[in-house]
Motif scaffolding. Structure first.
Motif, PDB file in Angstrom:
ATOM      1  N   PRO A   1       0.802  -1.234   0.000  1.00 31.98           N
ATOM      2  CA  PRO A   1       0.000   0.000   0.000  1.00 31.98           C
ATOM      3  C   PRO A   1       0.827   1.272   0.000  1.00 31.98           C
ATOM      4  O   PRO A   1       0.492   2.237  -0.688  1.00 31.98           O
ATOM      5  CB  PRO A   1      -0.828  -0.123   1.284  1.00 31.98           C
ATOM      6  N   GLU A   2       1.921   1.278   0.766  1.00 30.55           N
ATOM      7  CA  GLU A   2       2.741   2.493   0.835  1.00 30.55           C
ATOM      8  C   GLU A   2       3.533   2.735  -0.447  1.00 30.55           C
ATOM      9  O   GLU A   2       4.110   3.816  -0.645  1.00 30.55           O
ATOM     10  CB  GLU A   2       3.707   2.429   2.020  1.00 30.55           C
ATOM     11  N   ALA A   3       3.563   1.745  -1.331  1.00 22.34           N
ATOM     12  CA  ALA A   3       4.289   1.887  -2.595  1.00 22.34           C
ATOM     13  C   ALA A   3       3.432   2.492  -3.704  1.00 22.34           C
ATOM     14  O   ALA A   3       3.936   2.760  -4.795  1.00 22.34           O
ATOM     15  CB  ALA A   3       4.825   0.533  -3.045  1.00 22.34           C
ATOM     16  N   LEU A   4       2.147   2.702  -3.434  1.00 29.11           N
ATOM     17  CA  LEU A   4       1.257   3.361  -4.394  1.00 29.11           C
ATOM     18  C   LEU A   4       1.398   4.866  -4.164  1.00 29.11           C
ATOM     19  O   LEU A   4       0.691   5.463  -3.367  1.00 29.11           O
ATOM     20  CB  LEU A   4      -0.186   2.897  -4.186  1.00 29.11           C
ATOM     21  N   VAL A   5       2.340   5.473  -4.868  1.00 28.91           N
ATOM     22  CA  VAL A   5       2.824   6.809  -4.519  1.00 28.91           C
ATOM     23  C   VAL A   5       2.383   7.834  -5.559  1.00 28.91           C
ATOM     24  O   VAL A   5       2.603   7.663  -6.758  1.00 28.91           O
ATOM     25  CB  VAL A   5       4.362   6.814  -4.424  1.00 28.91           C
ATOM     26  N   ALA A   6       1.778   8.921  -5.080  1.00 29.13           N
ATOM     27  CA  ALA A   6       1.359  10.016  -5.959  1.00 29.13           C
ATOM     28  C   ALA A   6       2.000  11.318  -5.497  1.00 29.13           C
ATOM     29  O   ALA A   6       2.318  11.491  -4.318  1.00 29.13           O
ATOM     30  CB  ALA A   6      -0.159  10.152  -5.958  1.00 29.13           C
ATOM     31  N   CYS A   7       2.165  12.250  -6.436  1.00 26.81           N
ATOM     32  CA  CYS A   7       2.672  13.571  -6.088  1.00 26.81           C
ATOM     33  C   CYS A   7       1.523  14.478  -5.652  1.00 26.81           C
ATOM     34  O   CYS A   7       0.353  14.092  -5.703  1.00 26.81           O
ATOM     35  CB  CYS A   7       3.424  14.177  -7.278  1.00 26.81           C
ATOM     36  N   TRP A   8       1.852  15.674  -5.217  1.00 29.70           N
ATOM     37  CA  TRP A   8       0.860  16.681  -4.850  1.00 29.70           C
ATOM     38  C   TRP A   8       0.563  17.465  -6.121  1.00 29.70           C
ATOM     39  O   TRP A   8       1.326  18.341  -6.516  1.00 29.70           O
ATOM     40  CB  TRP A   8       1.410  17.587  -3.750  1.00 29.70           C
ATOM     41  N   GLN A   9      -0.550  17.142  -6.765  1.00 30.29           N
ATOM     42  CA  GLN A   9      -0.806  17.639  -8.112  1.00 30.29           C
ATOM     43  C   GLN A   9      -1.244  19.107  -8.101  1.00 30.29           C
ATOM     44  O   GLN A   9      -2.121  19.495  -7.337  1.00 30.29           O
ATOM     45  CB  GLN A   9      -1.849  16.750  -8.787  1.00 30.29           C
ATOM     46  N   VAL A  10      -0.630  19.892  -9.004  1.00 28.52           N
ATOM     47  CA  VAL A  10      -0.882  21.334  -9.030  1.00 28.52           C
ATOM     48  C   VAL A  10      -1.088  21.845 -10.455  1.00 28.52           C
ATOM     49  O   VAL A  10      -0.967  23.032 -10.719  1.00 28.52           O
ATOM     50  CB  VAL A  10       0.282  22.096  -8.352  1.00 28.52           C
ATOM     51  N   HIS A  11      -1.403  20.950 -11.399  1.00 28.56           N
ATOM     52  CA  HIS A  11      -1.619  21.326 -12.801  1.00 28.56           C
ATOM     53  C   HIS A  11      -0.379  21.991 -13.393  1.00 28.56           C
ATOM     54  O   HIS A  11      -0.467  22.983 -14.115  1.00 28.56           O
ATOM     55  CB  HIS A  11      -2.839  22.242 -12.942  1.00 28.56           C
ATOM     56  N   SER A  12       0.783  21.417 -13.094  1.00 26.62           N
ATOM     57  CA  SER A  12       2.062  21.958 -13.531  1.00 26.62           C
ATOM     58  C   SER A  12       2.619  21.150 -14.707  1.00 26.62           C
ATOM     59  O   SER A  12       2.000  20.194 -15.178  1.00 26.62           O
ATOM     60  CB  SER A  12       3.062  21.901 -12.377  1.00 26.62           C
ATOM     61  N   ALA A  13       3.815  21.540 -15.148  1.00 23.63           N
ATOM     62  CA  ALA A  13       4.541  20.768 -16.156  1.00 23.63           C
ATOM     63  C   ALA A  13       5.734  20.057 -15.526  1.00 23.63           C
ATOM     64  O   ALA A  13       6.702  19.734 -16.211  1.00 23.63           O
ATOM     65  CB  ALA A  13       5.005  21.683 -17.275  1.00 23.63           C
ATOM     66  N   THR A  14       5.664  19.783 -14.230  1.00 24.38           N
ATOM     67  CA  THR A  14       6.777  19.193 -13.499  1.00 24.38           C
ATOM     68  C   THR A  14       6.627  17.688 -13.380  1.00 24.38           C
ATOM     69  O   THR A  14       5.569  17.185 -12.990  1.00 24.38           O
ATOM     70  CB  THR A  14       6.877  19.808 -12.090  1.00 24.38           C
ATOM     71  N   ALA A  15       7.707  16.968 -13.714  1.00 23.84           N
ATOM     72  CA  ALA A  15       7.766  15.517 -13.547  1.00 23.84           C
ATOM     73  C   ALA A  15       8.902  15.188 -12.592  1.00 23.84           C
ATOM     74  O   ALA A  15       9.981  15.784 -12.675  1.00 23.84           O
ATOM     75  CB  ALA A  15       7.989  14.826 -14.886  1.00 23.84           C
ATOM     76  N   VAL A  16       8.683  14.243 -11.687  1.00 31.48           N
ATOM     77  CA  VAL A  16       9.682  13.907 -10.675  1.00 31.48           C
ATOM     78  C   VAL A  16      10.012  12.421 -10.717  1.00 31.48           C
ATOM     79  O   VAL A  16       9.205  11.603 -11.166  1.00 31.48           O
ATOM     80  CB  VAL A  16       9.200  14.293  -9.254  1.00 31.48           C
ATOM     81  N   ARG A  17      11.212  12.097 -10.230  1.00 34.27           N
ATOM     82  CA  ARG A  17      11.650  10.707 -10.140  1.00 34.27           C
ATOM     83  C   ARG A  17      11.240  10.125  -8.791  1.00 34.27           C
ATOM     84  O   ARG A  17      11.362  10.779  -7.758  1.00 34.27           O
ATOM     85  CB  ARG A  17      13.166  10.614 -10.306  1.00 34.27           C
ATOM     86  N   LEU A  18      10.771   8.896  -8.824  1.00 31.37           N
ATOM     87  CA  LEU A  18      10.383   8.166  -7.614  1.00 31.37           C
ATOM     88  C   LEU A  18      11.418   7.071  -7.370  1.00 31.37           C
ATOM     89  O   LEU A  18      11.546   6.140  -8.169  1.00 31.37           O
ATOM     90  CB  LEU A  18       8.986   7.567  -7.800  1.00 31.37           C
ATOM     91  N   GLU A  19      12.143   7.195  -6.253  1.00 26.79           N
ATOM     92  CA  GLU A  19      13.168   6.211  -5.911  1.00 26.79           C
ATOM     93  C   GLU A  19      12.853   5.482  -4.614  1.00 26.79           C
ATOM     94  O   GLU A  19      13.353   4.385  -4.382  1.00 26.79           O
ATOM     95  CB  GLU A  19      14.533   6.892  -5.844  1.00 26.79           C
ATOM     96  N   SER A  20      12.040   6.116  -3.753  1.00 26.12           N
ATOM     97  CA  SER A  20      11.563   5.477  -2.523  1.00 26.12           C
ATOM     98  C   SER A  20      10.241   6.140  -2.161  1.00 26.12           C
ATOM     99  O   SER A  20      10.004   7.298  -2.527  1.00 26.12           O
ATOM    100  CB  SER A  20      12.583   5.626  -1.390  1.00 26.12           C
ATOM    101  N   PRO A  21       9.367   5.437  -1.445  1.00 30.74           N
ATOM    102  CA  PRO A  21       8.044   5.992  -1.159  1.00 30.74           C
ATOM    103  C   PRO A  21       8.115   7.265  -0.325  1.00 30.74           C
ATOM    104  O   PRO A  21       8.969   7.410   0.551  1.00 30.74           O
ATOM    105  CB  PRO A  21       7.356   4.868  -0.377  1.00 30.74           C
ATOM    106  N   TRP A  22       7.242   8.216  -0.645  1.00 31.66           N
ATOM    107  CA  TRP A  22       7.062   9.387   0.196  1.00 31.66           C
ATOM    108  C   TRP A  22       5.648   9.375   0.754  1.00 31.66           C
ATOM    109  O   TRP A  22       4.788   8.623   0.278  1.00 31.66           O
ATOM    110  CB  TRP A  22       7.353  10.672  -0.579  1.00 31.66           C
ATOM    111  N   THR A  23       5.398  10.178   1.751  1.00 29.70           N
ATOM    112  CA  THR A  23       4.065  10.265   2.347  1.00 29.70           C
ATOM    113  C   THR A  23       3.293  11.413   1.696  1.00 29.70           C
ATOM    114  O   THR A  23       3.859  12.234   0.961  1.00 29.70           O
ATOM    115  CB  THR A  23       4.160  10.526   3.855  1.00 29.70           C
ATOM    116  N   ARG A  24       2.005  11.489   1.987  1.00 34.51           N
ATOM    117  CA  ARG A  24       1.195  12.592   1.477  1.00 34.51           C
ATOM    118  C   ARG A  24       1.755  13.935   1.939  1.00 34.51           C
ATOM    119  O   ARG A  24       1.778  14.913   1.186  1.00 34.51           O
ATOM    120  CB  ARG A  24      -0.248  12.432   1.969  1.00 34.51           C
ATOM    121  N   GLU A  25       2.250  13.971   3.173  1.00 32.72           N
ATOM    122  CA  GLU A  25       2.734  15.224   3.750  1.00 32.72           C
ATOM    123  C   GLU A  25       4.014  15.724   3.080  1.00 32.72           C
ATOM    124  O   GLU A  25       4.232  16.940   2.998  1.00 32.72           O
ATOM    125  CB  GLU A  25       2.977  15.059   5.255  1.00 32.72           C
ATOM    126  N   ASP A  26       4.893  14.807   2.646  1.00 35.25           N
ATOM    127  CA  ASP A  26       6.146  15.257   2.033  1.00 35.25           C
ATOM    128  C   ASP A  26       6.190  14.998   0.534  1.00 35.25           C
ATOM    129  O   ASP A  26       7.261  15.018  -0.089  1.00 35.25           O
ATOM    130  CB  ASP A  26       7.364  14.617   2.733  1.00 35.25           C
TER     131      ASP A  26
END
Length: 255
Positions: free
Chosen positions: A61-86
């Motif tokens: 479950p913790e590996a289902l990772v989403a970013c904080w979406q802001v309708h941007s053109a930014t793409a990020v790399r996922l190397e380890s799970p982050w939380t909703r807060e960070d």
């Protein structure tokens, strides 16, 4: 509970899903598989719904990772799970780490899943009109290249989103696209109301993907606004003056 794109399902070692609104425990306007951590649904319901999605992909479950979406053109790399807060503020996630789910949430915007099966790099992009117009799809491909992907090898699938018959826009919206390229007129069709048009979001997304050098693009042809049984829709909820709306999840992972 989920829909798969044939173009991605054929790729070895890759699992993916465009989850519908069916198969969860949420109730009311969120019924039933609401994956929106930013919704006003009960948090425990959303967490259980997302755990069910993760299980169907064979990840934690913790590996289902989403970013904080802001309708941007930014793409990020996922190397380890982050939380909703960070979670980083971005609208696309790419990864080359097996067992991590590159994930986005939508409720009319375009979910686009990407995979290079040779380099074993996958990605997910949240492409509403702002993100697609601003460059989030090209940014996703570029971040995948950073991890060894090749854009001419990337397969992209466009999932359920609001389609042209359901997407009326006004003059200001149209003018923004025309100012960039008069050729964008092909993505608009006259609406019944004067000064309005119907916008072809999936067609524009496919165009941006081709501009980014993606050769294989599949569009599942599904309309979130028109199919209430299977999909949440922000615009439908707004038209009904509902207080909130559920979100669907699209995710892809390396087995």
């Amino acid at each position: 509970m989920k829909i798969e794109a044939p173009s991605l399902s054929r790729l070895p070692g890759i699992r993916h899903a465009f989850f519908t609104r069916q198969g969860g425990i949420s109730t009311g306007i969120y019924a039933s598989l609401n994956g929106g951590m930013g919704s006003r649904d009960e948090l425990t319901n959303v967490q259980e719904n997302r755990a069910r999605m993760a299980a169907s992909l064979g990840i934690a479950p913790e590996a289902l990772v989403a970013c904080w979406q802001v309708h941007s053109a930014t793409a990020v790399r996922l190397e380890s799970p982050w939380t909703r807060e960070d979670a980083p503020q971005a609208d696309a996630v790419v990864t080359a780490v097996p067992g991590l789910g590159a994930t986005i949430t939508v409720a009319d915007c375009g979910p686009v899943l990407f995979a290079d099966p040779v380099a074993r790099v996958v990605g997910a992009a949240h492409a509403g009109w702002k993100g697609a117009f601003g460059g989030v799809l090209a940014a996703t491909v570029a971040r995948m290249e950073d991890l060894g992907a090749r854009r001419d090898r990337v397969v992209a699938a466009i999932g359920p989103l609001i389609r042209q018959d359901s997407y009326e826009v006004g003059d200001d919206f149209i003018a923004r696209f025309m100012e960039e390229d008069r050729g964008h007129s092909r993505f608009f069709r006259a609406a019944e109301r004067p000064g309005h048009a119907l916008f072809d979001l999936p067609g524009f997304i496919a165009h941006r993907l081709k501009e980014a050098g993606v050769v294989t693009v599949e569009d599942l042809g599904l309309d979130t606004y028109a199919d209430e049984t299977r999909f949440f829709s922000y615009r439908r909820s707004t038209h009904r003056k509902e207080p909130d709306y559920g979100r669907m999840v699209a995710a892809i992972t390396l087995a």
